[in-house]
Design an enzyme around this catalytic site. Structure first.
Site, mmCIF file in Angstrom:
data_model
loop_
_atom_site.group_PDB
_atom_site.id
_atom_site.type_symbol
_atom_site.label_atom_id
_atom_site.label_comp_id
_atom_site.label_asym_id
_atom_site.label_seq_id
_atom_site.Cartn_x
_atom_site.Cartn_y
_atom_site.Cartn_z
ATOM 1 N N GLU A 170 -26.492 -107.412 3.249
ATOM 2 C CA GLU A 170 -26.842 -108.632 2.506
ATOM 3 C C GLU A 170 -27.841 -109.494 3.272
ATOM 4 O O GLU A 170 -27.591 -110.664 3.586
ATOM 5 C CB GLU A 170 -25.575 -109.449 2.199
ATOM 6 N N GLU A 362 -21.334 -102.286 -2.917
ATOM 7 C CA GLU A 362 -20.191 -103.217 -2.936
ATOM 8 C C GLU A 362 -20.007 -103.740 -4.341
ATOM 9 O O GLU A 362 -20.969 -104.158 -4.980
ATOM 10 C CB GLU A 362 -20.427 -104.439 -2.033
HETATM 11 C C1 BGP Z 1 -19.866 -109.535 0.790
HETATM 12 C C2 BGP Z 1 -19.788 -108.997 2.192
HETATM 13 C C3 BGP Z 1 -18.518 -108.325 2.554
HETATM 14 C C4 BGP Z 1 -17.321 -108.740 1.770
HETATM 15 C C5 BGP Z 1 -17.551 -109.124 0.336
HETATM 16 C C6 BGP Z 1 -16.421 -109.846 -0.343
HETATM 17 O O1 BGP Z 1 -20.573 -110.716 0.791
HETATM 18 O O2 BGP Z 1 -20.817 -108.083 2.446
HETATM 19 O O3 BGP Z 1 -18.396 -108.293 3.936
HETATM 20 O O4 BGP Z 1 -16.297 -109.270 2.431
HETATM 21 O O5 BGP Z 1 -18.702 -109.878 0.167
HETATM 22 O O6 BGP Z 1 -16.385 -111.170 0.080
HETATM 23 P P1 BGP Z 1 -15.043 -111.870 0.548
HETATM 24 O O7 BGP Z 1 -14.494 -110.998 1.606
HETATM 25 O O8 BGP Z 1 -15.431 -113.203 1.064
HETATM 26 O O9 BGP Z 1 -14.180 -111.938 -0.652
#
Ligand code: BGP
Length: 467
Positions: A170, A362
């Protein structure tokens, strides 16, 4: 739904959110070790016990059992990151830490044993803390050399074990979170735009040079960029809102444009001019940027809106970037708005603009799960809400494929429960596998298959024909 025959189904995690063992086998501290509350709380000077990431879900010691369960679901690919500070504890050493390298050798060998292709994020929100404190993170040009030394080390070591690489997780989230994303010890408000864009430039040059280097080490490597994809719709059809959303989208997407097309787009140059931002470039930087990626990968969780009307411009919850809530969409328990069609939109949009294959690395639903006991004594989670979420998103991936978009694969986020990035808690779970660990640090760390585990297993088995 017609998914391509070789479609790469799997799951994704990041080292700092699940490995634990934060100071074992020579690992140095990473910025995550001093962020006990994610983005929602202050940093600490040293690691503190309330930081769930220090132990994570103990993947460092239990990865064999976990990968066996991924294999049971039928994973073709497993996306994880290498913790930079396991390989170079401070980040600026000349020689790597052999024990750190050995751990990932074993991890990738285990994946391969089960026919699972590893996909590696080189830098996933886990810059060595020393680089943040001593060098001020990516604002310092020296980080390019440290990153390339690290990349060269892992490319060479794993050249026969890992084919898919992502340069920065990201990368565009640095706009909101300079510390987490860029290792810069300053908040967004404290950082000047000149320093921010200088850091971004360093990351973009590093990513491009790593892409070049990777291809020299193994021409078979597939190296991708990774961006946070979040369509920003105009809040109303008012042309001022449309232009406002266009400009906000461009601000996020500039990173992708540079990595996929090899130069700063015109709108970015205009932005720098209008905001009196002078990026210091060295000889060869423009040439370096021309090393574009093989494919585009992205995370997709939410869409938001934008408006030019200051009265309506109220930011909602959700993801690291964020924007004005969409009145047509429902939200998750954590306020992230759910928009499956937005995924089809993003896939079409990126393909039309950049003409590079796409990988959804993701996507998923963070929810508070309840572990229940079945009559036969086994424990599970009836997470129909997660199944619904993923089914609706995968349907839209199928639509995009029908639109002619080349989609390489899909790795759902947090395929096993882990510590969340933005809030650093266990309660917000994404997994197909439940891990017995709670926000207060209690729990046995036992693993349990959720209902979604069997659902995803069936999806993979039928190659997405039955969702
Ligand atoms: C993205 C990241 C991850 C991940 C995901 C979910 O922004 O790349 O590392 O954790 O989001 O976010 P969160 O864990 O805050 O729910």
């Amino acid at each position: 739904m017609n998914f391509p025959e070789k479609f790469l189904w799997g799951g994704a995690v990041a080292a700092n959110q699940l490995e634990g063992a934060y100071n074992e086998d020579g690992k140095g501290l990473s910025i995550q070790d001093v962020l006990p509350h994610g983005l929602k709380g202050p940093r600490t000077d040293v690691p503190t016990e309330d930081n769930l990431k220090l132990k994570g879900i103990d993947f460092y010691h239990r990865y064999k059992e976990d990968i066996r369960m991924f294999a049971e679901m039928g994973f073709k690919v497993f996306r994880t990151s290498i913790a930079w500070s396991r390989i170079f504890p401070h980040g600026d050493e000349e020689e790597p830490n052999e024990k750190g390298l050995q751990f990932y050798d074993d991890l990738f060998d285990t994946c391969r044993q089960y026919g699972i292709e590893p996909m590696v994020t080189i830098s996933h929100y886990e810059t060595p803390l020393y680089l943040a404190e001593k060098y001020h993170g990516w604002t310092n040009r020296k980080l390019i050399d440290f990153y390339l030394r690290y990349a060269k080390t892992i490319f060479t070591r794993y050249k026969d074990k890992v084919k898919y690489w992502l340069t920065f997780n990201e990368i565009n989230s640095i706009l909101e979170s300079p510390f987490m994303s860029g290792g810069i010890p300053a908040s967004k408000e404290e950082l000047s735009e000149a320093d921010l864009y200088q850091a971004i430039h360093h990351e973009l040059v590093a990513s491009a040079l790593a892409t070049k280097l990777g291809h020299e080490i193994n021409p078979e490597f597939q190296i991708g960029c990774m961006v946070l994809a979040m369509p920003i719709y105009p809040l109303t059809p008012d042309p001022s809102d449309v232009i406002c959303s266009m400009e906000q989208n461009q601000r996020n997407e500039m990173f992708l444009a540079v990595q996929a097309r090899g130069e700063y787009p015109g709108y970015a140059k205009r932005y720098f001019q209008d905001h009196r931002i002078h990026i210091h470039m060295e000889d060869g930087d423009e040439q370096a940027l021309r090393n574009t990626v093989d494919f585009i990968s992205f995370s997709y969780y939410v869409s938001v809106c934008a408006t030019a009307d200051p009265k309506k411009n109220k930011r909602g919850e959700g993801n690291l970037l964020g924007g004005v809530p969409n009145p047509y969409l429902k939200s998750s328990e954590w306020g992230w708005q759910i928009d499956p069609q937005g995924l089809r939109y993003v896939l079409n949009d990126f393909w039309d603009k950049y003409q590079k294959p796409l990988f959804i690395v993701e996507n998923g639903l963070g929810a508070a799960d309840e572990l229940v006991e079945l009559p036969d004594g086994t424990k599970t989670v009836n997470d129909d809400y997660r199944i619904d979420y993923m089914r609706e998103h995968l349907k839209q991936v199928g639509e995009a494929i029908a639109d002619g978009v080349p989609v390489m694969g899909y790795t759902s986020w947090g395929c096993i429960d882990l510590v969340s990035a933005s809030t650093a808690e266990m309660r917000k779970r994404y997994g197909f596998i439940y891990v017995d660990r709670n926000n207060d640090g209690s729990g046995t760390l036992e693993r349990y298959r959720k209902k979604s585990f069997y659902w995803y297993q069936h999806v993979i088995k039928t190659n997405g024909r039955e969702l």
